[in-house]
Enzyme design. Structure first.
Site, PDB file in Angstrom:
ATOM      1  N   HIS A 171     -29.754  71.054 -14.327  1.00  0.00           N
ATOM      2  CA  HIS A 171     -28.628  71.192 -13.393  1.00  0.00           C
ATOM      3  C   HIS A 171     -28.318  69.869 -12.712  1.00  0.00           C
ATOM      4  CE1 HIS A 171     -29.398  75.517 -13.903  1.00  0.00           C
ATOM      5  NE2 HIS A 171     -30.671  75.211 -13.701  1.00  0.00           N
ATOM      6  N   SER A 290     -13.180  45.014 -15.622  1.00  0.00           N
ATOM      7  CA  SER A 290     -11.915  45.417 -15.022  1.00  0.00           C
ATOM      8  C   SER A 290     -10.982  44.224 -14.991  1.00  0.00           C
ATOM      9  CB  SER A 290     -12.175  45.923 -13.608  1.00  0.00           C
ATOM     10  OG  SER A 290     -10.988  45.900 -12.849  1.00  0.00           O
ATOM     11  N   LYS A 296     -16.988  44.335 -11.880  1.00  0.00           N
ATOM     12  CA  LYS A 296     -17.237  45.563 -12.620  1.00  0.00           C
ATOM     13  C   LYS A 296     -17.849  45.343 -14.002  1.00  0.00           C
ATOM     14  CE  LYS A 296     -15.396  49.296 -11.691  1.00  0.00           C
ATOM     15  NZ  LYS A 296     -16.157  50.503 -11.385  1.00  0.00           N
ATOM     16  N   GLU A 303     -17.870  56.000 -22.792  1.00  0.00           N
ATOM     17  CA  GLU A 303     -16.803  56.916 -22.380  1.00  0.00           C
ATOM     18  C   GLU A 303     -15.915  57.254 -23.574  1.00  0.00           C
ATOM     19  OE1 GLU A 303     -16.780  55.241 -17.786  1.00  0.00           O
ATOM     20  OE2 GLU A 303     -15.208  54.607 -19.152  1.00  0.00           O
TER      21      GLU A 303
END
Ligand code: ARG
Length: 506
Positions: A171, A290, A296, A303
């Site tokens: 969880h 970025s 970043k 992804e």
């Protein structure tokens, strides 16, 4: 219309397939250029089966010559024309409803009307079904090979970090300490089943429908086993109606890709979360930055890997939806079934290779992982297990540890935490812990590394269990690699066989 009329070749093609649909004039009026012509044509998408169609044509022509259905000289001319068509490339094909028609037109343009003998004893229905299978099997092998690469990366890193303790989650909450090795082996198992599914799909794809004709067989004395052999198929789709109609192999391939992609999406999600927590640093090769925020370092490759699963699931659903309720035998809906399966296989293969690269090159933050491994009283289960081992009913042990958990926090050292468990035991049972286990044993159970070492059941995270699992996983990987290599070699041998046969005519 005379033989040298420029339209004759096209008409011969039109007549060669679907002859039951009518004569030359009807065929020409129906298909020669109405507003739906572009909608009907699959020629552009058929680039994916251009090479397959040439191979299928060659095998069919060789077989026709061997069976005495066309004479050797005509076979030689057709085969030479096919070489020429191949050299010119898909882009040079004449306009056509599909690649099968266009190649045949191109052959007739070169050979004359005798070129139309190429389409004796077959239909585009068995032809296209054969081409799709011929192409898809390569794609399936390529995806299967990518799964081998990923498994190898998972096992290499698992063995390097067999004893690197880390937090395990359920969880998404800290649950029990485990190791990076154990964690990665869990994915090696999943991807291993994906390899099996892909190879199962491969075996059912690699059957020849050629010779089934439109769906109802042919009066010509064709040798279906011979064309199957020349094309590297492991046997036939026996029933001619099944041969022309079946596309379940496409659904199976799409589903195997979607299942693999779903496995990858979970791995990608985990690694994104781990990198977010500072447990893992992706290599620059698998990160992006970025355009505005200079600090970043984003896990974009993972992804995208996660994102491919959405497309793959859509493809599996779309394929089944297209096939659902189609009556026997061939229906033109089928033209829309395969191109997108080739594409998704390619995307999933690429995602698998990227995941393999990301896993192989990531840096695990061993110390941070160890420091976090005991957070959230993740050793609680191990303490309850210990009390039960000492003779206490597990439910009572669970209650005691649950009560202690209320007061234990991440900063407590083992002695403090053990004292709190002891207090809870006295409250609940009226007895001290020492009635069941020693204080040292409790403190050891509270240590994440000891906790991991104690869970040595088959498939568990203890170092010995992980070492055993690693050895077994490596053996499975070697076996699967052998199967894939055998399939590859069989295809290469068939290509050589076909080439040798073709050379005897040209
Ligand atoms: N391009 C067609 C396909 O991909 C070939 C079969 C055409 N057959 C027919 N009976 N119209 O399915």
């Amino acid at each position: 219309m005379t033989d040298d009329d420029p339209d004759t070749a096209t008409d011969a093609v039109a007549n060669a397939d679907d002859s039951a649909e009518g004569g030359t004039a009807v065929r020409r009026d129906r298909f020669s250029g109405g507003p739906a012509r572009a909608f009907l044509s699959s020629l552009a998408a058929d680039e994916a089966i251009f090479a397959a169609d040439l191979a299928v044509d060659r095998a069919h022509v060789v077989m026709l010559a061997e069976q005495g259905i066309v004479d050797d000289a005509v076979a030689g001319e057709v085969l030479a024309a096919l070489d020429d068509v191949e050299a010119a490339g898909h882009g040079a094909l004449p306009d056509g409803e599909d690649v099968h028609e266009a190649i045949e037109t191109a052959v007739i343009d070169r050979v004359g009307p005798d070129g139309g003998r190429m389409h004796t004893a077959r239909s585009r229905n068995d032809e296209v079904a054969t081409c799709i299978r011929y192409r898809l099997r390569e794609d399936l092998l390529a995806v299967a090979e990518a799964t081998l690469t990923l498994r190898e990366a998972l096992l290499d890193v698992a063995s390097e970090h067999a004893e690197t303790v880390m937090p395990g989650y359920t969880h998404l909450q800290p649950a029990q300490p485990t190791t990076v090795g154990h964690y990665l082996l869990s994915y090696a198992g999943g991807v291993g089943r994906d390899t099996e599914r892909l190879l199962g799909a491969y075996d059912r794809t690699n059957r020849s429908p050629l010779g089934g004709a439109a769906f109802a067989g042919t009066p010509f004395d064709v040798d279906r086993e011979r064309t199957a052999d020349l094309l590297g198929f492991d046997g036939l789709v026996h029933n001619s109606m099944d041969a022309a109609s079946a596309r379940d192999f496409l659904a199976e391939a799409a589903t195997a890709c979607a299942t693999l992609s779903t496995t990858l999406s979970g791995l990608a999600e985990d690694l994104i979360l781990f990198s977010n927590k500072g447990f893992l640093e992706l290599s620059d090769d698998y990160s992006s930055t970025s355009s505005i925020m200079p600090q970043k370092k984003n896990p974009d490759t993972l992804e995208l890997t996660r994102g491919v699963a959405g497309d793959a699931i859509g493809e599996a659903t779309g394929t089944l939806s297209l096939l659902k309720g189609l009556p026997r035998a061939y229906n033109r809906d089928l033209q829309r079934a395969h191109a997108s399966v080739f594409e998704i296989a390619d995307d999933v293969r690429e995602a698998t290779e990227v995941a393999a690269g990301a896993v192989a090159t990531a840096d695990w933050a061993v110390e941070d992982l160890a420091a976090a491994a005991g957070d959230g009283f993740s050793t609680a289960t191990g303490v309850a297990d210990l009390l039960a081992t000492g003779g206490m009913p597990f439910r009572t042990a669970h209650e005691i540890v649950a009560a202690a958990a209320e007061g234990i926090d991440d900063a407590d050292d083992p002695a403090t935490a053990a004292a709190k468990v002891d207090e809870a035991a006295r409250e609940i049972t009226g007895e001290p812990l020492s009635a069941y286990v020693s204080r040292e044993e409790v403190e050891a159970a509270l240590d994440p590394t000891e906790s991991v070492a104690s869970r040595d059941s088959t498939g568990g995270p203890a170092p010995d269990a992980v070492a055993e699992a690693l050895a077994a996983s490596r053996a499975e990987l070697d076996d699967d690699a052998e199967v894939v290599a055998t399939r590859r070699d069989a295809l290469a041998d068939a290509t050589d066989r076909l080439e040798t046969e073709v050379e005897t005519y040209v």
